[in-house]
Design an enzyme around this catalytic site. Structure first.
Site, PDB file in Angstrom:
ATOM      1  N   GLY A 261       0.844  -1.183   0.000  1.00  0.00           N
ATOM      2  CA  GLY A 261       0.000   0.000   0.000  1.00  0.00           C
ATOM      3  C   GLY A 261       0.875   1.225   0.000  1.00  0.00           C
ATOM      4  CD  GLU A 263       2.844   6.300   3.369  1.00  0.00           C
ATOM      5  OE1 GLU A 263       2.768   5.182   2.827  1.00  0.00           O
ATOM      6  OE2 GLU A 263       3.920   6.792   3.759  1.00  0.00           O
ATOM      7  CG  HIS A 287       1.203   0.213   7.503  1.00  0.00           C
ATOM      8  ND1 HIS A 287       2.187   0.065   8.456  1.00  0.00           N
ATOM      9  CD2 HIS A 287       1.740   0.992   6.531  1.00  0.00           C
ATOM     10  CE1 HIS A 287       3.271   0.713   8.062  1.00  0.00           C
ATOM     11  NE2 HIS A 287       3.032   1.287   6.896  1.00  0.00           N
ATOM     12  CD  GLU A 288      -0.212   1.723   3.393  1.00  0.00           C
ATOM     13  OE1 GLU A 288       0.319   2.840   3.503  1.00  0.00           O
ATOM     14  OE2 GLU A 288       0.452   0.666   3.294  1.00  0.00           O
ATOM     15  CG  HIS A 291       1.652   5.891   6.783  1.00  0.00           C
ATOM     16  ND1 HIS A 291       2.862   6.347   7.255  1.00  0.00           N
ATOM     17  CD2 HIS A 291       1.905   4.680   6.236  1.00  0.00           C
ATOM     18  CE1 HIS A 291       3.804   5.456   6.986  1.00  0.00           C
ATOM     19  NE2 HIS A 291       3.250   4.425   6.373  1.00  0.00           N
ATOM     20  CD  GLU A 310       6.586   3.369   6.411  1.00  0.00           C
ATOM     21  OE1 GLU A 310       5.741   2.764   7.106  1.00  0.00           O
ATOM     22  OE2 GLU A 310       6.317   3.892   5.318  1.00  0.00           O
ATOM     23  CG  ASP A 367      13.718   3.269  -4.829  1.00  0.00           C
ATOM     24  OD1 ASP A 367      12.789   3.343  -4.006  1.00  0.00           O
ATOM     25  OD2 ASP A 367      13.758   3.937  -5.873  1.00  0.00           O
ATOM     26  CE1 TYR A 375       6.853   0.103   6.106  1.00  0.00           C
ATOM     27  CE2 TYR A 375       9.192   0.177   5.604  1.00  0.00           C
ATOM     28  CZ  TYR A 375       7.885   0.423   5.242  1.00  0.00           C
ATOM     29  OH  TYR A 375       7.605   0.989   4.022  1.00  0.00           O
TER      30      TYR A 375
HETATM   31 ZN   LIG Z   1       4.133   2.643   5.847  1.00  0.00          ZN
END
Ligand SMILES: [Zn+2]
Length: 594
Positions: A261, A263, A287-288, A291, A310, A367, A375
């Site tokens: 996902g 956010e 989770h999203e 955010h 995160e 990336d 997280y």
């Molecule tokens: Zn996240």
């Protein structure tokens, strides 16, 4: 002066953009957005203004009244892209840049009709996190800069557009067969949260403030899967305060979306792999949604502080899960997270600087550095603080933290200073500086247990000794319990064990991708041929990096499966997002040494 963000040409001595006005014309034939962005500096300015760009063709830069503004595009830098330096004449408050995006812009994925569910229309979606907004528009592409935006997007009139913004109507487009959709994002957001998707989209209302968008063939399934979203919003509001973005809409993308996902404010982007049919994977939505407070409202100043975004969000997501589903579901969620964390630490090595929460990222591509560490290590640090403070005191702290820093972007050091002021001595009691600045996991990291979790892992760990669940036991498992069981099985099984496991638990036919991919990872890693067609099918259809990495890694274990991986990748590559391609190619490079 030194640049405050190693991933941006942003110069803090120059004016800061205060608002964006974006006009985009979507050309599906050329895979190009022709755009004009007007930057509002808030007050008259003069001199240099440095912007981030990547792959953009800049046609013209003009000030109010149409006077040309001189500009220079710098040399291409591999991670940052090209600096666009404008030389603003005195008194410039608004400056407009006309440009085209590149057909291979990193922020954009263009799907041919056959790559969509409906097969009739093309599809376009953006993914700007972490530093790809600069391939969509010239901007100060650092999260420290936040702006509201207004947008007008011209698209073929058979299609619909959504953005990380509120809808503001639509009108006939400038050419026959086109329509222009208007959007308004009144709250200031960082550039990585600018988002756009265009396709054959339908929508269903989930509540007065929430709606799901998807391709017409998927929208009913999506409306069922996310039917509980209003309850989730209400639960989150009880924990973190009123929802601050007015609407909470969701968009289900085609399967090549590289993440679970994203956010994007007011419009969470989601992989269709969360449509398990039984609402078992909606934690991704928790989770999203979380955010909306921890991330979009209080943002990391740069990617060196990504854990603030995160780590806090995983902690908040698990508080929502606990409130909705209770302590056993919570223990399972932490256990599943632990697997992801262990995998990331193993990938980088326990001594890697990327296992720190507060990272140093000059010269590092975000990336390439992406992992579960910010997280899951981050969330464990937040729990350590919560446990030491006591839940009531910590909840008060979190609300004060969100209130103090809402609509700003902060550093780890600002967080620590605020923590020391609100809860004096707490940081030292939990060894906060060790958590933040040292590599690996602290020995006293929080442990999450429940009787149910322990029984499950013991059962899985007895597999090699012949212990098996009874059919009644297995039938009573929730999807998360089955997943945790599979995660604790040996990674290589003999073919008789594979066949028995698949027969007993009906694994290859699962629609829940967490379970399916965990199973296929074990079976493919065991060179178990009966799953090869299913592996091929999943890898050809799904581009979510979370699934590609373990599956392609498992396929590297045997000569025959390495060849399968190469064959599948050759066929699947055109449908993968460029970020997904990079992951698979880095995994397959390690085959050659095997
Ligand atoms: Zn996240």
């Amino acid at each position: 002066m030194a640049r405050p963000d190693p991933h941006s040409y942003l110069d803090p001595d120059q004016p800061r953009v205060q608002a964006l006005d974006l006009a985009l014309d979507v050309d599906f034939a050329r895979h190009v957005l022709s755009g004009r962005v007007t930057l509002d500096l808030g007050a008259p300015a003069a001199g240099a203004l440095d912007l981030d760009t990547k792959g953009l063709v800049v046609h013209a830069v003009t000030a109010a009244g149409g006077a040309a503004v001189p500009f220079v595009l710098g040399d291409e830098e591999p991670i940052l892209g090209r600096r666009l330096r404008l030389d603003l004449p005195g008194g410039t408050r608004r400056v407009a840049i006309e440009y085209d995006t590149a057909p291979d812009a990193l922020a954009l994925q263009w799907l041919a009709p056959e790559q969509t569910e409906g097969k009739r229309h093309p599809f376009l979606f953006s993914q700007c996190q972490s530093i790809h907004a600069r391939s969509l528009l010239p901007c100060q592409d650092s999260p420290t800069v936040r702006t509201p935006y207004h947008a007008e997007v011209t698209i073929p009139d058979a299609l619909a557009a959504v953005m990380s913004a509120g809808p503001a109507g639509d009108r006939a487009g400038p050419r026959p067969g086109t329509r222009t959709w208007l959007f308004e994002m009144p709250q200031p957001i960082p550039s990585y949260l600018v988002a756009l998707a265009v396709g054959d989209l339908a929508s269903r209302d989930l509540s007065a403030r929430s709606r799901v968008w998807a391709e017409p063939g998927t929208v009913e399934a999506a409306a069922y899967e996310f039917g509980g979203v209003e309850e989730m919003i209400v639960t989150a509001e009880r924990l973190f305060g009123p929802y601050p973005w007015d609407r909470y809409d969701l968009l289900v993308l085609p399967p090549s979306f590289p993440y679970g996902g994203m956010e994007n404010p007011r419009m969470t982007f989601l992989t269709p792999t969360v449509l398990a049919g039984d609402r078992s994977l909606v934690d991704v939505v928790a989770h999203e949604l979380a955010h909306s407070w921890t991330g979009n409202l209080v943002t990391n100043a740069t990617m060196e502080h990504f854990w603030l975004n995160e780590g806090f969000t995983v902690w908040a997501e698990r508080r929502i899960v606990e409130a909705l589903h209770g302590p056993d579901a919570l223990a399972l969620a932490w256990s599943i997270g632990q697997q992801a964390l262990d995998g990331s630490v193993a990938r980088f090595g326990a001594e890697s600087p990327l296992t720190r929460l507060r990272t140093e990222m000059a010269g590092v591509d975000p990336d390439e550095a992406f992992s579960s560490i910010p997280y899951e290590k981050g969330a464990r640090f937040v729990v350590a603080l919560e446990r030491a403070a006591g839940r009531e005191a910590f909840d008060r702290f979190v609300r004060a933290y969100i209130a103090r820093f809402r609509f700003t972007s902060i550093t780890t050091e600002q967080f620590l200073a605020f923590l020391d002021g609100e809860l004096p001595g707490l940081a030292d009691r939990v060894g906060a500086r060790r958590w933040l600045y040292d590599v690996g996991m602290p020995a006293d990291a929080p442990v999450f247990r429940s009787d149910a979790l322990e029984a499950l892992t013991a059962l899985a760990e007895g597999f090699a000794a012949g212990t098996r669940p009874t059919p009644a036991q297995a039938a009573a498992w929730s999807p998360s319990e089955l997943l945790v069981y599979l995660q604790h099985l040996p990674r290589q099984l003999d073919h008789g064990a594979c066949a028995a496991l698949d027969a007993a638990l009906a694994l290859s036919g699962r629609g829940n991708h967490e379970i399916l991919v965990e199973w296929l990872t074990i079976a493919a890693g065991s060179d178990y041929e009966p799953v090869f067609p299913r592996v091929r099918e999943v890898l050809t259809r799904v581009g979510r990096m979370k699934y590609l990495r373990p599956l392609y890694t498992a396929l590297g274990r045997h000569q025959r499966t390495r060849q399968l991986a190469r064959d599948v990748y050759a066929a699947a590559r055109p449908g993968y997002h460029v970020l997904s391609r990079r992951v698979v190619e880095s995994v397959m490079e390690s085959y050659d040494g095997a």
